[in-house]
Design a protein around this motif. Structure first.
Motif, PDB file in Angstrom:
ATOM      1  N   SER A   1     -60.754 -73.584  12.196  1.00  0.00           N
ATOM      2  CA  SER A   1     -60.105 -73.588  13.508  1.00  0.00           C
ATOM      3  C   SER A   1     -59.060 -72.498  13.533  1.00  0.00           C
ATOM      4  CB  SER A   1     -59.411 -74.931  13.763  1.00  0.00           C
ATOM      5  OG  SER A   1     -60.327 -75.974  13.691  1.00  0.00           O
ATOM      6  N   ILE A   2     -59.003 -71.797  14.649  1.00  0.00           N
ATOM      7  CA  ILE A   2     -58.004 -70.754  14.853  1.00  0.00           C
ATOM      8  C   ILE A   2     -57.226 -71.115  16.101  1.00  0.00           C
ATOM      9  CG2 ILE A   2     -57.615 -68.298  15.261  1.00  0.00           C
ATOM     10  CD1 ILE A   2     -60.314 -67.800  13.819  1.00  0.00           C
ATOM     11  N   ILE A   3     -55.928 -71.360  15.934  1.00  0.00           N
ATOM     12  CA  ILE A   3     -55.049 -71.713  17.051  1.00  0.00           C
ATOM     13  C   ILE A   3     -54.235 -70.493  17.441  1.00  0.00           C
ATOM     14  CG2 ILE A   3     -53.149 -73.128  17.879  1.00  0.00           C
ATOM     15  CD1 ILE A   3     -53.813 -75.211  15.881  1.00  0.00           C
ATOM     16  N   GLY A   4     -54.317 -70.112  18.697  1.00  0.00           N
ATOM     17  CA  GLY A   4     -53.509 -69.016  19.213  1.00  0.00           C
ATOM     18  C   GLY A   4     -52.316 -69.552  19.973  1.00  0.00           C
ATOM     19  N   SER A   5     -51.430 -70.233  19.298  1.00  0.00           N
ATOM     20  CA  SER A   5     -50.245 -70.804  19.943  1.00  0.00           C
ATOM     21  C   SER A   5     -49.039 -70.672  19.032  1.00  0.00           C
ATOM     22  CB  SER A   5     -50.471 -72.293  20.249  1.00  0.00           C
ATOM     23  OG  SER A   5     -49.262 -72.896  20.682  1.00  0.00           O
ATOM     24  N   PRO A   6     -47.903 -70.238  19.577  1.00  0.00           N
ATOM     25  CA  PRO A   6     -46.701 -70.168  18.750  1.00  0.00           C
ATOM     26  C   PRO A   6     -46.209 -71.542  18.302  1.00  0.00           C
ATOM     27  CG  PRO A   6     -46.162 -69.706  21.044  1.00  0.00           C
ATOM     28  CD  PRO A   6     -47.659 -69.804  20.953  1.00  0.00           C
ATOM     29  N   HIS A   7     -46.678 -72.601  18.951  1.00  0.00           N
ATOM     30  CA  HIS A   7     -46.286 -73.966  18.580  1.00  0.00           C
ATOM     31  C   HIS A   7     -47.151 -74.528  17.457  1.00  0.00           C
ATOM     32  CE1 HIS A   7     -43.471 -74.226  21.890  1.00  0.00           C
ATOM     33  NE2 HIS A   7     -44.421 -73.746  22.676  1.00  0.00           N
ATOM     34  N   GLY A   8     -48.228 -73.821  17.131  1.00  0.00           N
ATOM     35  CA  GLY A   8     -49.086 -74.251  16.032  1.00  0.00           C
ATOM     36  C   GLY A   8     -49.658 -75.637  16.239  1.00  0.00           C
ATOM     37  N   GLU A   9     -49.725 -76.384  15.166  1.00  0.00           N
ATOM     38  CA  GLU A   9     -50.351 -77.697  15.204  1.00  0.00           C
ATOM     39  C   GLU A   9     -49.481 -78.765  15.859  1.00  0.00           C
ATOM     40  OE1 GLU A   9     -53.066 -77.938  11.364  1.00  0.00           O
ATOM     41  OE2 GLU A   9     -51.153 -76.939  10.951  1.00  0.00           O
ATOM     42  N   ARG A  10     -48.210 -78.490  16.070  1.00  0.00           N
ATOM     43  CA  ARG A  10     -47.334 -79.490  16.685  1.00  0.00           C
ATOM     44  C   ARG A  10     -47.265 -79.378  18.207  1.00  0.00           C
ATOM     45  NH1 ARG A  10     -43.685 -76.133  17.747  1.00  0.00           N
ATOM     46  NH2 ARG A  10     -42.083 -75.087  16.615  1.00  0.00           N
ATOM     47  N   GLY A  11     -47.846 -78.312  18.772  1.00  0.00           N
ATOM     48  CA  GLY A  11     -47.876 -78.134  20.224  1.00  0.00           C
ATOM     49  C   GLY A  11     -49.029 -78.884  20.862  1.00  0.00           C
ATOM     50  N   ASN A  12     -49.128 -78.785  22.173  1.00  0.00           N
ATOM     51  CA  ASN A  12     -50.188 -79.488  22.901  1.00  0.00           C
ATOM     52  C   ASN A  12     -51.581 -79.070  22.447  1.00  0.00           C
ATOM     53  OD1 ASN A  12     -48.280 -80.858  24.370  1.00  0.00           O
ATOM     54  ND2 ASN A  12     -48.443 -79.567  26.177  1.00  0.00           N
TER      55      ASN A  12
ATOM     56  N   ALA B   1     -65.401 -80.521   6.280  1.00  0.00           N
ATOM     57  CA  ALA B   1     -64.181 -80.006   5.657  1.00  0.00           C
ATOM     58  C   ALA B   1     -63.576 -79.028   6.656  1.00  0.00           C
ATOM     59  CB  ALA B   1     -64.509 -79.296   4.351  1.00  0.00           C
ATOM     60  N   CYS B   2     -62.314 -79.247   7.013  1.00  0.00           N
ATOM     61  CA  CYS B   2     -61.682 -78.464   8.070  1.00  0.00           C
ATOM     62  C   CYS B   2     -60.480 -77.678   7.554  1.00  0.00           C
ATOM     63  CB  CYS B   2     -61.218 -79.378   9.201  1.00  0.00           C
ATOM     64  SG  CYS B   2     -62.560 -80.343   9.945  1.00  0.00           S
ATOM     65  N   GLU B   3     -60.355 -76.457   8.039  1.00  0.00           N
ATOM     66  CA  GLU B   3     -59.196 -75.610   7.758  1.00  0.00           C
ATOM     67  C   GLU B   3     -58.711 -75.044   9.085  1.00  0.00           C
ATOM     68  OE1 GLU B   3     -57.824 -71.580   5.342  1.00  0.00           O
ATOM     69  OE2 GLU B   3     -59.882 -72.283   5.149  1.00  0.00           O
ATOM     70  N   THR B   4     -57.393 -74.945   9.223  1.00  0.00           N
ATOM     71  CA  THR B   4     -56.810 -74.411  10.449  1.00  0.00           C
ATOM     72  C   THR B   4     -55.922 -73.224  10.137  1.00  0.00           C
ATOM     73  OG1 THR B   4     -56.839 -76.601  11.493  1.00  0.00           O
ATOM     74  CG2 THR B   4     -55.345 -74.975  12.440  1.00  0.00           C
ATOM     75  N   ILE B   5     -56.077 -72.173  10.940  1.00  0.00           N
ATOM     76  CA  ILE B   5     -55.230 -70.986  10.854  1.00  0.00           C
ATOM     77  C   ILE B   5     -54.454 -70.895  12.160  1.00  0.00           C
ATOM     78  CG2 ILE B   5     -55.197 -68.464  10.767  1.00  0.00           C
ATOM     79  CD1 ILE B   5     -57.772 -68.656   9.083  1.00  0.00           C
ATOM     80  N   VAL B   6     -53.155 -70.725  12.053  1.00  0.00           N
ATOM     81  CA  VAL B   6     -52.304 -70.590  13.231  1.00  0.00           C
ATOM     82  C   VAL B   6     -51.923 -69.124  13.390  1.00  0.00           C
ATOM     83  CG1 VAL B   6     -50.136 -71.269  14.325  1.00  0.00           C
ATOM     84  CG2 VAL B   6     -51.403 -72.933  12.945  1.00  0.00           C
ATOM     85  N   LEU B   7     -52.258 -68.563  14.548  1.00  0.00           N
ATOM     86  CA  LEU B   7     -51.855 -67.196  14.879  1.00  0.00           C
ATOM     87  C   LEU B   7     -50.519 -67.277  15.614  1.00  0.00           C
ATOM     88  CD1 LEU B   7     -55.258 -65.903  16.319  1.00  0.00           C
ATOM     89  CD2 LEU B   7     -54.376 -65.588  13.989  1.00  0.00           C
ATOM     90  N   ARG B   8     -49.438 -66.946  14.935  1.00  0.00           N
ATOM     91  CA  ARG B   8     -48.118 -67.086  15.535  1.00  0.00           C
ATOM     92  C   ARG B   8     -47.623 -65.818  16.220  1.00  0.00           C
ATOM     93  NH1 ARG B   8     -46.369 -72.026  14.329  1.00  0.00           N
ATOM     94  NH2 ARG B   8     -47.033 -72.944  12.386  1.00  0.00           N
TER      95      ARG B   8
END
Length: 173
Positions: free
Chosen positions: A5-16, A34-41
């Motif tokens: 998973s790639i999240i494009g949010s400055p709030h990362g996993e704690r945002g909406n 098996a899941c991995e998450t990358i946060v693009l800050r």
């Protein structure tokens, strides 16, 4: 099955967006993924320079996290792109990443993989963003399998994923 998973949010996993994505990942993990998450800050992937080195040499000339994220994408079976609605489009963080994927698109490098997207907003209009992300997934060679989106209002510690959206996210396949 490995899901990246790639999240494009400055709030990362704690945002909406992260909260809604979390429901998707709970469902995937319940099926054995098996899941991995990358946060693009915003500082992990730089904007495309338009230098065309990705086509000429097969790798981007910039030194940031882009190439390592690409390697993880290539090792995954499924890719989830998650973004908040920023003025009727994906976030700048995710857009910079997508802009860097030129060589991925030209080679249809994600062939044989599956993709999905997660979109949140403060007040609606998520569908055009879902279409954009599904188009990106498709032109990269992957098969877009599903999407979930929700209007959730402002981000905050007390913000909850709406029940209907939580159920849809958990059962995303």
């Amino acid at each position: 099955m490995k899901i990246l998973s790639i999240i494009g949010s400055p709030h990362g996993e704690r945002g909406n967006t992260g909260k809604l994505l979390g429901e998707v990942l709970k469902g995937a993990e319940s099926e054995g993924a098996a899941c991995e998450t990358i946060v693009l800050r915003g500082d992990s992937v730089k904007p495309c320079l338009g230098c065309d080195q990705c086509h000429k040499k097969g790798r981007c000339s910039q030194k940031d996290e882009f190439e390592s994220i690409m390697e993880k994408m290539m090792a995954a079976d499924g890719i989830i792109l998650a973004t908040p609605n920023y003025i009727f489009n994906v976030s700048g963080q995710l857009k910079m990443f997508i802009d860097r994927c030129s060589s991925l698109i030209h080679c249809m490098a994600l062939e044989g993989k599956y993709g999905a997207c997660v979109v949140t907003s403060g007040g609606g209009d998520e569908w055009p963003i879902v279409q954009y992300l599904n188009h990106f997934i498709m032109v990269s060679g992957a098969v877009p399998v599903d999407a979930v989106w929700a209007a959730m209002g402002p981000t905050g510690p007390d913000t909850q994923v709406p029940e209907k959206s939580r159920e849809q996210a958990f059962s995303l396949k």
